[in-house]
Motif scaffolding. Structure first.
Motif, PDB file in Angstrom:
ATOM      1  N   TYR A 140       0.824  -1.213   0.000  1.00 34.73           N
ATOM      2  CA  TYR A 140       0.000   0.000   0.000  1.00 34.73           C
ATOM      3  C   TYR A 140       0.858   1.264   0.000  1.00 34.73           C
ATOM      4  O   TYR A 140       0.587   2.212  -0.737  1.00 34.73           O
ATOM      5  CB  TYR A 140      -0.927   0.008   1.216  1.00 34.73           C
ATOM      6  N   ASP A 141       1.907   1.264   0.828  1.00 32.53           N
ATOM      7  CA  ASP A 141       2.706   2.480   1.005  1.00 32.53           C
ATOM      8  C   ASP A 141       3.700   2.749  -0.112  1.00 32.53           C
ATOM      9  O   ASP A 141       4.097   3.904  -0.322  1.00 32.53           O
ATOM     10  CB  ASP A 141       3.473   2.408   2.336  1.00 32.53           C
ATOM     11  N   PHE A 142       4.113   1.715  -0.824  1.00 33.96           N
ATOM     12  CA  PHE A 142       5.150   1.916  -1.838  1.00 33.96           C
ATOM     13  C   PHE A 142       4.692   1.633  -3.268  1.00 33.96           C
ATOM     14  O   PHE A 142       5.385   2.006  -4.214  1.00 33.96           O
ATOM     15  CB  PHE A 142       6.371   1.050  -1.511  1.00 33.96           C
ATOM     16  N   ILE A 143       3.514   0.998  -3.409  1.00 36.14           N
ATOM     17  CA  ILE A 143       3.039   0.693  -4.759  1.00 36.14           C
ATOM     18  C   ILE A 143       1.672   1.322  -5.025  1.00 36.14           C
ATOM     19  O   ILE A 143       1.503   2.095  -5.971  1.00 36.14           O
ATOM     20  CB  ILE A 143       2.961  -0.834  -4.984  1.00 36.14           C
ATOM     21  N   LEU A 144       0.692   1.018  -4.210  1.00 31.72           N
ATOM     22  CA  LEU A 144      -0.670   1.473  -4.474  1.00 31.72           C
ATOM     23  C   LEU A 144      -0.876   2.944  -4.158  1.00 31.72           C
ATOM     24  O   LEU A 144      -1.507   3.672  -4.926  1.00 31.72           O
ATOM     25  CB  LEU A 144      -1.662   0.620  -3.666  1.00 31.72           C
ATOM     26  N   ALA A 145      -0.376   3.386  -3.005  1.00 35.79           N
ATOM     27  CA  ALA A 145      -0.573   4.785  -2.587  1.00 35.79           C
ATOM     28  C   ALA A 145       0.682   5.272  -1.877  1.00 35.79           C
ATOM     29  O   ALA A 145       0.702   5.421  -0.663  1.00 35.79           O
ATOM     30  CB  ALA A 145      -1.788   4.908  -1.673  1.00 35.79           C
ATOM     31  N   PRO A 146       1.760   5.521  -2.632  1.00 35.37           N
ATOM     32  CA  PRO A 146       3.046   5.902  -2.032  1.00 35.37           C
ATOM     33  C   PRO A 146       2.938   7.171  -1.181  1.00 35.37           C
ATOM     34  O   PRO A 146       2.232   8.119  -1.544  1.00 35.37           O
ATOM     35  CB  PRO A 146       3.946   6.140  -3.253  1.00 35.37           C
ATOM     36  N   ARG A 147       3.610   7.147  -0.064  1.00 32.52           N
ATOM     37  CA  ARG A 147       3.661   8.312   0.814  1.00 32.52           C
ATOM     38  C   ARG A 147       4.897   9.139   0.489  1.00 32.52           C
ATOM     39  O   ARG A 147       5.907   8.633   0.032  1.00 32.52           O
ATOM     40  CB  ARG A 147       3.676   7.886   2.282  1.00 32.52           C
ATOM     41  N   SER A 148       4.824  10.422   0.781  1.00 33.87           N
ATOM     42  CA  SER A 148       5.905  11.334   0.421  1.00 33.87           C
ATOM     43  C   SER A 148       6.967  11.478   1.509  1.00 33.87           C
ATOM     44  O   SER A 148       7.995  12.103   1.282  1.00 33.87           O
ATOM     45  CB  SER A 148       5.329  12.723   0.104  1.00 33.87           C
ATOM     46  N   SER A 149       6.737  10.909   2.683  1.00 31.70           N
ATOM     47  CA  SER A 149       7.693  11.075   3.778  1.00 31.70           C
ATOM     48  C   SER A 149       9.005  10.386   3.450  1.00 31.70           C
ATOM     49  O   SER A 149       9.034   9.293   2.884  1.00 31.70           O
ATOM     50  CB  SER A 149       7.117  10.507   5.073  1.00 31.70           C
ATOM     51  N   ASP A 150      10.113  11.044   3.822  1.00 29.14           N
ATOM     52  CA  ASP A 150      11.426  10.461   3.564  1.00 29.14           C
ATOM     53  C   ASP A 150      11.865   9.630   4.761  1.00 29.14           C
ATOM     54  O   ASP A 150      11.163   9.511   5.770  1.00 29.14           O
ATOM     55  CB  ASP A 150      12.454  11.540   3.243  1.00 29.14           C
TER      56      ASP A 150
END
Length: 271
Positions: free
Chosen positions: A229-239
């Motif tokens: 979810y976090d890296f493919i479907l809906a990536p987050r912008s936080s570094d």
């Protein structure tokens, strides 16, 4: 860690996880054991477990507890969900650890109480998860991975604050996801998808045969859901720096920096 440790709301959240987990386990496993009692007036009749009834009991109890304590703790009620939110950088490592301990303790306490309530049942295994005949460890592990993946994916998606298209009830959606997992997995593994729930039954029944499946499967499923979810479907912008900060100190927004009034409650929806 130090900032969270000093917050009253943090400890209220831990207590909420313990309390809600206890109610969830008692209600859901209690519904699964009820069919084993003799039928009044027809004690020779052999009844079979109603998988739909049990699935709905698990799902509706999760939805009810999420609605009841979601604003306090987030209502994880499952180490796999807690792991998913940890990998999604929505809680700290310390908070995740305390939640998992509270969840396991809640499951053990509820199962112990349930063992007293159902003490008249012969060969009472208290909802122990086990592989069905014809299912090997690898197959059972696969079922647990898939069933948990869809649950944690549902939790992450329905509580994602970046979405503005979700108009329904997040607790109900998550409860239905739990019910869906049970409809799939009961006939294969008894449906774990929750290591704390499996641990409570195994400990009180003193039977840890193939118990590792009900930890490894949900852990892999929950971690996979978070990464997908976090890296493919809906990536987050936080570094990475932001993520490490959350892992070590928690979400700053979760706590009122001036005090611990009810306006500082932990929201059910991830930050």
């Amino acid at each position: 860690m130090a900032s969270e440790f000093k917050k009253k709301m943090f400890w209220r959240a831990v207590v909420a996880e313990f309390f809600a987990m206890s109610l969830f386990i008692f209600i859901s496993i209690g519904s699964a054991l009820g069919f084993s009692f003799p039928v009044v007036g027809n004690k020779t009749s052999t009844r079979s477990q109603d998988n739909v009834k049990v699935s709905l009991a698990f799902g509706l109890s999760i939805a009810t507890m999420a609605q009841s304590v979601g604003h306090i703790s987030g209502a994880h009620l499952n180490p796999a969900v807690t792991l998913g939110l940890l990998l999604s950088c929505q809680i700290s490592i310390f908070k995740a650890l305390m939640y998992i301990i509270a969840q396991c303790l809640g499951a053990v306490v509820a199962t112990a109480i349930l063992s007293g309530v159902t003490s008249s049942l012969p060969n009472n295994l208290l909802g122990l998860n086990a592989l069905s005949d014809g299912i090997n460890a690898g197959q059972g592990l696969g079922i647990e991975i898939i069933a948990t993946l869809q649950l944690v994916l549902c939790v992450l998606a329905t509580t994602d604050r970046r979405r503005n298209d979700v108009s329904g009830s997040a607790p109900l959606a998550i409860g239905l996801s739990v019910a869906l997992g049970h409809l799939l997995a009961i006939d294969y593994t008894g449906c774990g998808i929750n290591p704390a729930r499996s641990f409570g039954s195994a400990l009180i029944a003193n039977n840890f045969e193939n118990h590792w499946i009900f930890w490894v499967g949900p852990i892999i499923g929950g971690a996979s859901a978070a990464l997908i979810y976090d890296f493919i479907l809906a990536p987050r912008s936080s570094d990475l720096t932001d993520r490490v900060k959350v892992w070590t100190s928690g979400q700053v927004e979760e706590y009122d920096l001036e005090g611990d009034d009810m306006n500082s409650r932990v929201e059910m929806k991830p930050k």
